[in-house]
Scaffold this active site. Structure first.
Site, PDB file in Angstrom:
ATOM      1  N   ILE A   1     -33.971  -0.539  30.684  1.00 25.06           N
ATOM      2  CA  ILE A   1     -33.311   0.546  29.945  1.00 25.06           C
ATOM      3  C   ILE A   1     -32.135   1.071  30.751  1.00 25.06           C
ATOM      4  CG2 ILE A   1     -33.603   2.931  29.115  1.00 25.06           C
ATOM      5  CD1 ILE A   1     -34.913   0.722  27.366  1.00 25.06           C
TER       6      ILE A   1
ATOM      7  N   ALA B   1     -34.548   6.410  37.184  1.00 23.24           N
ATOM      8  CA  ALA B   1     -34.367   5.061  37.706  1.00 23.24           C
ATOM      9  C   ALA B   1     -34.679   4.998  39.205  1.00 23.24           C
ATOM     10  CB  ALA B   1     -32.935   4.615  37.448  1.00 23.24           C
TER      11      ALA B   1
ATOM     12  N   HIS C   1     -12.649  19.588  55.029  1.00 24.06           N
ATOM     13  CA  HIS C   1     -11.885  20.498  54.192  1.00 24.06           C
ATOM     14  C   HIS C   1     -10.641  19.779  53.657  1.00 24.06           C
ATOM     15  CE1 HIS C   1      -9.999  24.147  52.731  1.00 24.06           C
ATOM     16  NE2 HIS C   1      -8.879  23.731  53.309  1.00 24.06           N
TER      17      HIS C   1
HETATM   18  C1  FAD Z   1     -30.222   7.684  27.439  1.00 15.87           C
HETATM   19  C2  FAD Z   1     -30.856   7.618  28.790  1.00 15.87           C
HETATM   20  C3  FAD Z   1     -30.160   8.025  29.903  1.00 15.87           C
HETATM   21  C4  FAD Z   1     -30.746   7.972  31.159  1.00 15.87           C
HETATM   22  N1  FAD Z   1     -30.039   8.383  32.236  1.00 15.87           N
HETATM   23  C5  FAD Z   1     -30.602   8.335  33.452  1.00 15.87           C
HETATM   24  C6  FAD Z   1     -29.873   8.730  34.604  1.00 15.87           C
HETATM   25  O1  FAD Z   1     -28.716   9.131  34.507  1.00 15.87           O
HETATM   26  N2  FAD Z   1     -30.479   8.636  35.817  1.00 15.87           N
HETATM   27  C7  FAD Z   1     -31.767   8.189  35.946  1.00 15.87           C
HETATM   28  O2  FAD Z   1     -32.274   8.113  37.074  1.00 15.87           O
HETATM   29  N3  FAD Z   1     -32.487   7.815  34.874  1.00 15.87           N
HETATM   30  C8  FAD Z   1     -31.928   7.875  33.638  1.00 15.87           C
HETATM   31  N4  FAD Z   1     -32.650   7.455  32.560  1.00 15.87           N
HETATM   32  C9  FAD Z   1     -34.038   7.004  32.774  1.00 15.87           C
HETATM   33  C10 FAD Z   1     -34.069   5.564  33.291  1.00 15.87           C
HETATM   34  O3  FAD Z   1     -33.379   4.730  32.401  1.00 15.87           O
HETATM   35  C11 FAD Z   1     -35.507   5.126  33.450  1.00 15.87           C
HETATM   36  O4  FAD Z   1     -36.195   6.053  34.248  1.00 15.87           O
HETATM   37  C12 FAD Z   1     -35.592   3.762  34.106  1.00 15.87           C
HETATM   38  O5  FAD Z   1     -34.931   2.785  33.340  1.00 15.87           O
HETATM   39  C13 FAD Z   1     -37.057   3.355  34.292  1.00 15.87           C
HETATM   40  O6  FAD Z   1     -37.102   2.123  34.919  1.00 15.87           O
HETATM   41  P1  FAD Z   1     -38.357   1.155  34.747  1.00 15.87           P
HETATM   42  O7  FAD Z   1     -38.084  -0.019  35.617  1.00 15.87           O
HETATM   43  O8  FAD Z   1     -39.605   1.899  34.923  1.00 15.87           O
HETATM   44  O9  FAD Z   1     -38.350   0.703  33.222  1.00 15.87           O
HETATM   45  P2  FAD Z   1     -37.244   0.230  32.205  1.00 15.87           P
HETATM   46  O10 FAD Z   1     -35.880   0.432  32.683  1.00 15.87           O
HETATM   47  O11 FAD Z   1     -37.645   0.835  30.908  1.00 15.87           O
HETATM   48  O12 FAD Z   1     -37.477  -1.342  32.137  1.00 15.87           O
HETATM   49  C14 FAD Z   1     -38.647  -1.895  31.647  1.00 15.87           C
HETATM   50  C15 FAD Z   1     -38.354  -3.286  31.159  1.00 15.87           C
HETATM   51  O13 FAD Z   1     -39.578  -3.938  30.876  1.00 15.87           O
HETATM   52  C16 FAD Z   1     -39.412  -4.758  29.744  1.00 15.87           C
HETATM   53  N5  FAD Z   1     -40.745  -4.989  29.199  1.00 15.87           N
HETATM   54  C17 FAD Z   1     -41.588  -4.101  28.617  1.00 15.87           C
HETATM   55  N6  FAD Z   1     -42.759  -4.696  28.327  1.00 15.87           N
HETATM   56  C18 FAD Z   1     -42.653  -5.983  28.733  1.00 15.87           C
HETATM   57  C19 FAD Z   1     -43.544  -7.082  28.724  1.00 15.87           C
HETATM   58  N7  FAD Z   1     -44.786  -6.980  28.255  1.00 15.87           N
HETATM   59  N8  FAD Z   1     -43.101  -8.248  29.220  1.00 15.87           N
HETATM   60  C20 FAD Z   1     -41.851  -8.376  29.713  1.00 15.87           C
HETATM   61  N9  FAD Z   1     -40.962  -7.365  29.752  1.00 15.87           N
HETATM   62  C21 FAD Z   1     -41.382  -6.180  29.279  1.00 15.87           C
HETATM   63  C22 FAD Z   1     -38.500  -3.948  28.853  1.00 15.87           C
HETATM   64  O14 FAD Z   1     -37.831  -4.799  27.945  1.00 15.87           O
HETATM   65  C23 FAD Z   1     -37.553  -3.324  29.869  1.00 15.87           C
HETATM   66  O15 FAD Z   1     -36.404  -4.117  30.034  1.00 15.87           O
HETATM   67  C24 FAD Z   1     -32.072   7.491  31.294  1.00 15.87           C
HETATM   68  C25 FAD Z   1     -32.791   7.050  30.173  1.00 15.87           C
HETATM   69  C26 FAD Z   1     -32.188   7.112  28.948  1.00 15.87           C
HETATM   70  C27 FAD Z   1     -32.963   6.642  27.765  1.00 15.87           C
END
Ligand code: FAD
Length: 464
Positions: free
Chosen positions: A41, A318, A443
């Site tokens: 994401i 993230a 500064h």
């Molecule tokens: C609009 C928006 C803005 C954001 N802005 C920020 C920001 O500015 N700063 C910040 O720190 N965070 C931000 N976030 C939050 C951040 O995107 C998430 O916290 C972060 O992406 C989480 O990382 P993750 O690795 O846990 O999961 P994700 O990034 O959600 O990745 C999980 C991945 O797993 C894959 N997946 C799921 N199930 C399976 C499966 N069974 N098999 C294979 N693949 C699978 C999905 O397709 C996905 O690609 C934002 C979120 C959104 C929605």
């Protein structure tokens, strides 16, 4: 025959792909499974494409105020398709970057959906093709998705989740944003700066409810001054979408329900962890309020299975996901890392003005029984802020009066999302007010306000 790895990771967001790289660095034969796009994401549908959009709206804002800088910019306008194209291109570039990193680090990438079929066993399914993998260690990093309203599912046309709101095909004229967390406020800021008439409704008594109360109050005033309508302590009762717009039934502070028309609605009320169909139930992996339960090394209750990132709970950020991933992998490799803790995770909102914070709010620090020294320094007292034409905002620091520990820092104003890291490092190094006061700040920089805020907490601020 099954492919055998030391580590298999489900999901390639900032949790999964960073864990994969660290594992490869530590010599673990690693595979990562992704059902959508590498990078998750964060860089495809979250952090990065939203920041690309917000950069556009920020520049658009400056162009409309060019005269303030002695410039002229007539007939300023935009092409929404090109604005979205730029954001998608930025996301695409980073997606390619992660692909390159996987290759460079010799991480094997499987496209498809991963399911844990037994301890040490994963099946990847893509269409009618399946592959069987085996690994002593499996990390679940499957992330989360947008939460729908229980009474009105997002349709992508009038009722939008963040995914739809990031790739608009038409400009909302009258936009309702439901929820005033970071995502809601960022979209409100973007669309307001691009010319939409924006209203935010928030159930809680203040916007950005996890931030320090003074920050929420400041943002309330700043966004209202920009023309955004903010309605706190306000609930949404119903949404009725038609081809032309959406009727929202809104219950105000006074308990009265009114019907109001909007062209579009963005639902930003939180996320749902992706825990379905990955094998949790069969293995008996424990969850807590929908999120996978883990310890400080990301271990679930089942040996050899770990979980990191959004799927394990708040804060949904993230950098939290990446850090959990690194700790998890280092523990697997026997490096004895510090267990993951939540006390020093910065949070940023990239609206105009920006918000950034780390540690305890003043209220939380009081609640925890600390005697406090609090410093607050306004942007108007900083030369660089005035030179930039960005004299709106403040930097607040909260210290323990007895020990000098920096309990929390809270900022609102231009570029504070870049500044906050100074305090995060200070806290990580367990610095006290004494070292911060002795530090020399360049500064003219906005960072001088960080110094002044600390000095202010001890009655020594210079420029106020
Ligand atoms: C609009 C928006 C803005 C954001 N802005 C920020 C920001 O500015 N700063 C910040 O720190 N965070 C931000 N976030 C939050 C951040 O995107 C998430 O916290 C972060 O992406 C989480 O990382 P993750 O690795 O846990 O999961 P994700 O990034 O959600 O990745 C999980 C991945 O797993 C894959 N997946 C799921 N199930 C399976 C499966 N069974 N098999 C294979 N693949 C699978 C999905 O397709 C996905 O690609 C934002 C979120 C959104 C929605």
């Amino acid at each position: 025959m099954a492919d055998t790895f030391n580590l298999v990771i489900l999901g390639s967001g900032p949790g999964g792909y960073v864990a994969a790289i660290r594992a490869a660095q530590l010599g673990l034969k690693t595979a990562i499974i992704e059902r959508e796009r590498l990078g998750g994401i964060c860089l495809n549908w979250g952090c990065i494409p939203t920041k690309a959009l917000l950069r556009t709206s920020e520049i658009y804002h400056y162009m409309q105020h060019a005269a303030d800088y002695g410039l002229s910019a007539d007939n300023v306008g935009f092409d929404l398709t090109k604005v979205v194209e730029r954001s998608r291109k930025v996301a695409g570039q980073l997606n390619m970057g992660v692909k390159g990193l996987m290759k460079k680090n010799k991480v094997t990438v499987f496209e498809g959906t991963g399911t844990i079929t037994a301890a040490g066993k994963v099946t990847v399914t893509q269409g009618d093709k399946t592959s069987d993998l085996e690994a002593k260690h499996i990390i679940i990093a499957t992330g989360a998705r947008a939460r729908d309203l229980p009474f009105a599912k997002a349709d992508g046309a009038r009722i939008l989740t963040y995914r739809h709101a990031m790739v608009p095909t038409e400009m909302p004229t009258k936009l309702l944003v439901i929820g005033s967390g970071a995502i809601g406020v960022e979209f409100a800021s973007f669309y307001n700066d691009m010319g939409a008439d924006v209203t935010i409704v928030e159930m809680l008594p203040r916007i950005l409810p996890v931030e320090d109360e003074e920050v929420s109050a400041f943002m309330d005033k700043a966004l209202t001054k920009q023309g955004i309508t903010l309605r706190t302590a306000t609930g949404l009762e119903a949404l009725d979408a038609t081809a032309k717009g959406v009727t929202a039934k809104i219950k105000g502070k006074d308990g009265k329900v009114t019907s109001e028309e909007f062209s579009h609605v963005i639902v930003a009320i939180g996320i749902v962890p992706n825990t379905e169909n990955i094998g949790l139930e069969a293995l008996g992996i424990e969850t807590e309020r929908g999120h996978i339960k883990v310890d400080g090394y990301a271990r679930t209750n089942v040996g050899g299975i770990y979980a990191i990132g959004d799927v394990t709970g708040a804060p949904w950020l993230a950098h939290k996901a990446s850090h959990e991933g690194v700790v998890c992998v280092e523990a697997i490799a026997g490096l004895n890392p510090h267990p993951f803790e939540k006390w020093n995770i910065p949070g940023c909102t990239y609206s105009r003005p920006q918000v950034a914070s780390v540690g305890m709010t003043e209220a939380k620090a009081k609640e925890a029984g600390h005697e406090l020294k609090v410093g607050k320094f306004p942007f108007i007292g900083n030369g660089k802020a005035i030179a930039l034409g960005e004299a709106e905002g403040f930097v607040k620091t909260v210290f323990d009066a007895k020990t000098g520990e920096l309990l929390g820092a809270h900022m609102v104003g231009a570029e504070v999302t870049e500044l906050i890291q100074g305090y995060v490092i200070a806290r990580q190094l367990e610095t006290t007010e004494a070292e911060l006061m002795e530090t020399i700040f360049a500064h003219p920089t906005l960072s001088e306000m960080m110094h002044e805020s600390v000095l202010g907490a001890y009655g020594r601020a210079i420029h106020i």
